[in-house]
Write an enzyme that holds these catalytic residues in place. Structure first.
Site, mmCIF file in Angstrom:
data_model
loop_
_atom_site.group_PDB
_atom_site.id
_atom_site.type_symbol
_atom_site.label_atom_id
_atom_site.label_comp_id
_atom_site.label_asym_id
_atom_site.label_seq_id
_atom_site.Cartn_x
_atom_site.Cartn_y
_atom_site.Cartn_z
ATOM 1 C CG ASP A 27 -1.963 -0.769 1.382
ATOM 2 O OD1 ASP A 27 -2.509 -0.870 2.471
ATOM 3 O OD2 ASP A 27 -2.364 -1.307 0.348
ATOM 4 C CE LYS A 51 -7.035 -0.801 1.196
ATOM 5 N NZ LYS A 51 -7.148 -1.428 2.510
ATOM 6 C CG MET A 92 -8.798 6.303 7.401
ATOM 7 S SD MET A 92 -9.658 4.846 6.791
ATOM 8 C CE MET A 92 -10.224 4.096 8.292
HETATM 9 N N1 SAH Z 1 -3.726 -0.044 9.583
HETATM 10 C C1 SAH Z 1 -3.305 1.328 9.804
HETATM 11 C C2 SAH Z 1 -4.454 2.318 9.660
HETATM 12 C C3 SAH Z 1 -5.102 2.335 8.299
HETATM 13 S S1 SAH Z 1 -6.306 3.596 8.125
HETATM 14 C C4 SAH Z 1 -2.638 1.430 11.179
HETATM 15 O O1 SAH Z 1 -2.756 0.498 11.998
HETATM 16 O O2 SAH Z 1 -1.966 2.442 11.426
HETATM 17 C C5 SAH Z 1 -5.331 4.927 7.504
HETATM 18 C C6 SAH Z 1 -5.283 6.048 8.510
HETATM 19 O O3 SAH Z 1 -4.295 5.796 9.488
HETATM 20 C C7 SAH Z 1 -4.887 7.398 7.933
HETATM 21 O O4 SAH Z 1 -5.993 8.049 7.353
HETATM 22 C C8 SAH Z 1 -4.407 8.126 9.166
HETATM 23 O O5 SAH Z 1 -5.489 8.586 9.943
HETATM 24 C C9 SAH Z 1 -3.745 7.004 9.940
HETATM 25 N N2 SAH Z 1 -2.277 6.975 9.738
HETATM 26 C C10 SAH Z 1 -1.564 6.002 9.139
HETATM 27 N N3 SAH Z 1 -0.243 6.268 9.192
HETATM 28 C C11 SAH Z 1 -0.129 7.430 9.871
HETATM 29 C C12 SAH Z 1 0.975 8.235 10.296
HETATM 30 N N4 SAH Z 1 2.235 7.880 10.018
HETATM 31 N N5 SAH Z 1 0.714 9.365 10.990
HETATM 32 C C13 SAH Z 1 -0.548 9.733 11.291
HETATM 33 N N6 SAH Z 1 -1.633 9.012 10.932
HETATM 34 C C14 SAH Z 1 -1.427 7.881 10.239
#
Ligand code: SAH
Length: 246
Positions: free
Chosen positions: A34, A56, A170
């Site tokens: 991704d 995504k 998100m």
């Molecule tokens: N599986 C992922 C989340 C997927 S949903 C996890 O466990 O982190 C995607 C959302 O995760 C983004 O819209 C944002 O809100 C958050 N996100 C992912 N990486 C991030 C980062 N490095 N800093 C801040 N928010 C993050």
């Protein structure tokens, strides 16, 4: 027989990947990844490893989930060791469960490799503990990505009246709606919150504010970003350690 590893890549900082995730990335014949997984991880792959991007962005699927499921399955028919690399943890809003179910139904073996989710690690790198004695006894991780077609919110707003920490993933584009709702259910306008962008990376940006002013303060902040609401945000003043050290 092929095996698919549904693997959490961690939140961004390469060193926040698990030892197990690194091992399977090094062994992989194909890596299906991704945008949120740090692409530098791919440099760890063996030579000849295939890379398949199923990008995504912030919940907007460039490739529909059904096609991603099928792509994983097709690769499992072709290769022995298939790594499905996902940002953070595969089961925290990662749709890893759907991918695993698709493989199960087709008799493909799989393993889940949990990852460090952005929901706790981005706050940690911002100096915000998601729980803290005497401040927050629990935390919730909520998706704030709702289909624009849905008239009624699926989010259980009435449950958010306590001082427990709420982490919205998100949700940046819904920030005005989120803050308005939280004020509507009775939270104070000066209740603390923060937006953390690109958490755990060298580009990490943290904006601290209140329910009343965070929308204005966080304008233009790049994604991926999460929103954290709770009194724990105030601890950042003492506990911030990362910015300037990356
Ligand atoms: N599986 C992922 C989340 C997927 S949903 C996890 O466990 O982190 C995607 C959302 O995760 C983004 O819209 C944002 O809100 C958050 N996100 C992912 N990486 C991030 C980062 N490095 N800093 C801040 N928010 C993050």
């Amino acid at each position: 027989m092929a095996k698919v590893y549904l693997t959490g890549a961690g939140p961004g900082d390469l060193e926040l990947m698990t030892v197990k995730a690194l091992r399977v990335v090094r062994e992989a014949d194909v890596i299906i990844y991704d945008r949120l997984a740090n692409p530098d991880i791919l440099q760890e792959a063996k030579s000849g490893c295939e890379f398949v991007y199923v990008g995504k962005e912030d919940g907007r699927h460039i490739m529909p989930q059904d096609d991603i499921n099928e792509a994983i399955y097709q690769n499992a028919l072709k290769y022995e060791t298939v790594v499905r690399l996902k940002g953070g943890d595969p089961f925290v809003f990662g749709r890893g469960g759907e991918e695993a179910a698709y493989l199960y139904e087709r008799g493909v073996k799989f393993e889940i490799i949990p990852g460090i989710t952005s929901a706790i690690s981005a706050p940690a790198y911002a100096g915000i503990p998601v729980t803290h004695r005497g401040v927050a006894v629990s935390f919730r991780v909520v998706t704030a990505h709702e289909s624009p077609n849905k008239k009624e919110s699926q989010i259980p707003w009435e449950n958010f009246k306590t001082d427990d920490t709420i982490v919205f993933l998100m949700g940046l584009h819904n920030l005005p709606k989120i803050t308005k709702k939280l004020i509507e259910i009775g939270k104070n306008k000066d209740y603390p919150c923060a937006v953390i962008s690109k958490g755990t990376t060298k580009d990490q940006l943290v904006v601290v504010g209140t329910l009343e002013n965070i929308v204005e303060k966080a304008e233009g902040v790049p994604t991926p970003a999460l929103i954290i609401v709770g009194k724990v945000v105030e601890l950042r003043e003492q506990l911030k350690w990362f910015e300037g050290h990356a």
